[in-house]
Design a protein around this motif. Structure first.
Motif, short mmCIF file in Angstrom:
data_model
loop_
_atom_site.label_atom_id
_atom_site.label_comp_id
_atom_site.label_asym_id
_atom_site.label_seq_id
_atom_site.Cartn_x
_atom_site.Cartn_y
_atom_site.Cartn_z
N ASN A 1 0.83 -1.21 0.00
CA ASN A 1 0.00 0.00 0.00
C ASN A 1 0.86 1.26 0.00
O ASN A 1 0.50 2.25 -0.66
CB ASN A 1 -0.91 -0.01 1.23
N ARG A 2 1.97 1.22 0.73
CA ARG A 2 2.80 2.41 0.81
C ARG A 2 3.45 2.74 -0.54
O ARG A 2 3.54 3.91 -0.91
CB ARG A 2 3.88 2.21 1.88
N TRP A 3 3.86 1.73 -1.28
CA TRP A 3 4.59 1.99 -2.52
C TRP A 3 3.69 2.01 -3.75
O TRP A 3 3.98 2.71 -4.72
CB TRP A 3 5.68 0.95 -2.72
N ARG B 1 -2.86 17.85 -6.78
CA ARG B 1 -2.60 16.43 -6.63
C ARG B 1 -3.62 15.83 -5.67
O ARG B 1 -4.27 16.55 -4.91
CB ARG B 1 -1.19 16.15 -6.12
N VAL B 2 -3.73 14.51 -5.73
CA VAL B 2 -4.58 13.74 -4.82
C VAL B 2 -3.73 12.64 -4.22
O VAL B 2 -3.08 11.88 -4.94
CB VAL B 2 -5.81 13.15 -5.54
N THR B 3 -3.71 12.57 -2.90
CA THR B 3 -3.02 11.49 -2.20
C THR B 3 -4.03 10.76 -1.32
O THR B 3 -4.96 11.37 -0.81
CB THR B 3 -1.86 12.01 -1.35
N CYS B 4 -3.82 9.47 -1.17
CA CYS B 4 -4.74 8.65 -0.39
C CYS B 4 -4.01 8.05 0.81
O CYS B 4 -2.85 7.64 0.71
CB CYS B 4 -5.32 7.52 -1.24
N THR B 5 -4.72 8.01 1.91
CA THR B 5 -4.26 7.29 3.10
C THR B 5 -5.22 6.14 3.35
O THR B 5 -6.13 5.88 2.55
CB THR B 5 -4.20 8.22 4.31
N SER B 6 -5.04 5.47 4.45
CA SER B 6 -5.90 4.32 4.74
C SER B 6 -7.33 4.72 5.03
O SER B 6 -8.22 3.88 5.00
CB SER B 6 -5.33 3.54 5.93
N ARG C 1 -12.93 8.61 3.80
CA ARG C 1 -13.62 7.51 3.14
C ARG C 1 -14.26 6.56 4.15
O ARG C 1 -15.24 5.88 3.84
CB ARG C 1 -12.65 6.72 2.26
N ARG C 2 -13.71 6.50 5.35
CA ARG C 2 -14.25 5.67 6.41
C ARG C 2 -13.88 6.31 7.74
O ARG C 2 -13.11 7.29 7.78
CB ARG C 2 -13.71 4.23 6.34
N ASP D 1 -5.47 9.73 12.08
CA ASP D 1 -4.51 9.19 11.12
C ASP D 1 -3.79 7.95 11.63
O ASP D 1 -2.86 7.46 10.98
CB ASP D 1 -3.48 10.26 10.74
N GLY D 2 -4.20 7.44 12.79
CA GLY D 2 -3.60 6.23 13.34
C GLY D 2 -2.46 6.46 14.30
O GLY D 2 -2.00 5.51 14.95
N LYS D 3 -2.00 7.68 14.45
CA LYS D 3 -0.91 7.97 15.38
C LYS D 3 -1.44 8.06 16.80
O LYS D 3 -2.61 8.38 17.01
CB LYS D 3 -0.22 9.28 14.99
N PRO D 4 -0.61 7.80 17.80
CA PRO D 4 -1.06 7.94 19.19
C PRO D 4 -1.41 9.40 19.50
O PRO D 4 -0.73 10.33 19.04
CB PRO D 4 0.14 7.46 20.01
#
Length: 470
Positions: free
Chosen positions: A100-102, A145-150, A200-201, A229-232
């Motif tokens: 997913n990262r690459w 630009r458009v970037t996607c995360t989880s 998206r979720r 974003d999943g970080k603590p």
């Protein structure tokens, strides 16, 4: 003096019949074919150069097999395509995070750019009022630009000249519904560019268990939950004051007990002290053994306890005067965190005016003078109105959990916070879905951050109290 343009004579036409419409037909200028072809070829060449510059890998993946097929036949081109694909096919099954990262998020970003944002960009911009249609031409902001995360799409946009961030912040609902998202948040990337975040979720939909007690004694930022974003989620308590606002059942206790849990090793080591004011007698009473004689419930005891804290703070300030300007926790001068649950009961709803004045004066003194000498205040309340909490601006860091009204969001987090996406009034009232979810606005950043505090159960609190007393 001025050259008359075609169609100007229509201004001088006068008709005496009200129903007669004046038909204006501008002059048609015929462009030579060579000019049209030249412009088309120039745009095609510029587009190809831009495509190679922006997407060199994608162009190479398509161009190399095509060139090999033309020069050496389709069999060699098929082998060149099939071998890498057969090697890459198992990748997402064995190591999904690196895939997913690459590749995964980049492919998803390209697909959503083409299918969602480019396809609907013009109608959404025109209808929402962020674009302009003048003299037959559309003036639109541009997608950089458009970037996607989880969990979200991050769209970088170049604004039109003369637009302001508020123009976009006022139209977040238009943008969210236009692109099929539940919400939209606006933040500044740099001058002239914005970041639009379309979730998206919901990564915070599941309740979080209590964060493990830290192994090291520290009064630094304590982990109290998880960011979107999943970080603590690291809550700063030393060197600041924190205000937590939320309706009944919004999860204020989760924030308070998670902060106390993070300071537990420092409390055992003598580097921190927690002073608790519990006028409701329901939240902090579970861990009364944690506080010892630094616990108060009745309004009179709360006033005495606050004045005792102020006295210690002023004595420490007298010792620090002219010697040091910041605090380092030691066993002689520990960090003192004053936790006040339902502070509005003490500052606004208290019938005894004398006690109300004493408590308000003590809290104002702590919040204005306590940061430099190692005293912090963590206060929670339900009603954030100014007449209820007149010192709310003395809290640098603020947390807005579920609120009843949209106006209360800006009362807690500051003007414009809700327009930037802090929809605290839309958080679900169902405890399993919305308890502990909120938005944080730090002193160093105007952009709200969506977080969820971990739930510290009654058994967890009793275990903490037993550990300290043992």
């Amino acid at each position: 003096m001025f050259k008359k343009l075609p169609g100007d004579e229509a201004r001088t036409l006068v008709t005496t019949t009200p129903d007669t419409a004046v038909v204006f037909r501008p002059a048609v200028v015929r462009t030579p074919a060579i000019v049209t072809i030249t412009i088309f070829l120039w745009r095609l060449l510029a587009g190809l150069v831009r495509l190679v510059w922006r997407h060199p890998i994608a162009v190479a993946v398509l161009a190399v097999p095509a060139v090999l097929g033309i020069l050496y036949g389709w069999r060699l081109a098929l082998v060149v395509v099939a071998v890498p694909l057969s090697l890459l096919a198992p990748w997402p099954f064995f190591d999904r995070p690196s895939f997913n990262r690459w590749m995964g998020w980049r492919l998803l970003a390209w697909w959503r750019l083409v299918w969602i944002y480019r396809r609907h960009w013009q109608p959404v911009m025109i209808i929402s009022g962020l674009g302009r249609h003048l003299r037959g031409r559309d003036y639109l902001p541009r997608v950089v630009r458009v970037t996607c995360t989880s969990w979200a799409d991050v769209v970088t946009v170049r604004m039109l000249t003369g637009q302001a961030v508020k123009d976009w912040a006022d139209r977040t609902e238009h943008l969210a519904h236009g692109f099929g998202a539940r919400s939209c948040r606006v933040s500044i990337a740099r001058s002239g560019r914005l970041l639009l975040v379309f979730p998206r979720r919901d990564p915070l939909a599941t309740p979080l268990p209590a964060v493990p007690v830290p192994a090291e004694a520290s009064v630094g930022p304590v982990e109290v939950g998880t960011c979107e974003d999943g970080k603590p989620w690291l809550l700063k308590v030393h060197g600041t004051h924190v205000l937590v606002a939320g309706a009944t059942g919004a999860g204020k206790g989760s924030v308070i007990w998670s902060a106390i849990r993070g300071l537990l090793p420092a409390t055992r080591a003598g580097l921190a002290q927690v002073w608790a004011l519990d006028p409701k007698r329901m939240e902090l009473s579970y861990g009364r053994d944690l506080f010892g004689d630094r616990y108060a419930a009745s309004p009179a005891d709360c006033a005495d306890l606050l004045e005792a804290v102020v006295k210690i703070m002023q004595e420490r300030a007298d010792r620090y005067a002219g010697l040091q300007r910041s605090h380092t926790p030691t066993s002689d001068d520990p960090f003192v965190l004053v936790v006040v649950d339902e502070v509005a009961f003490l500052t606004a709803y208290q019938s005894d005016k004398g006690l109300k004045l004493r408590i308000s004066a003590a809290l104002a003194t702590l919040t204005t003078q306590g940061r430099a000498v190692g005293f912090g205040v963590l206060a929670a309340l339900q009603d954030p109105r100014k007449e209820v909490m007149n010192i709310r601006n003395l809290f640098p860091d603020k947390i807005a959990l579920r609120l009843d009204e949209s106006e209360q969001v800006d009362m807690v987090l500051g003007d414009g916070a809700r327009d930037r996406g802090a929809l605290a009034d839309h958080i679900s009232p169902i405890p399993e879905q919305g308890a502990g979810i909120g938005y944080v606005r730090l002193e160093t950043s105007p952009d709200p951050i969506r977080v969820r505090a971990a739930y510290v159960s009654d058994s967890d609190i009793r275990a903490m109290a037993m550990e300290v007393t043992a």
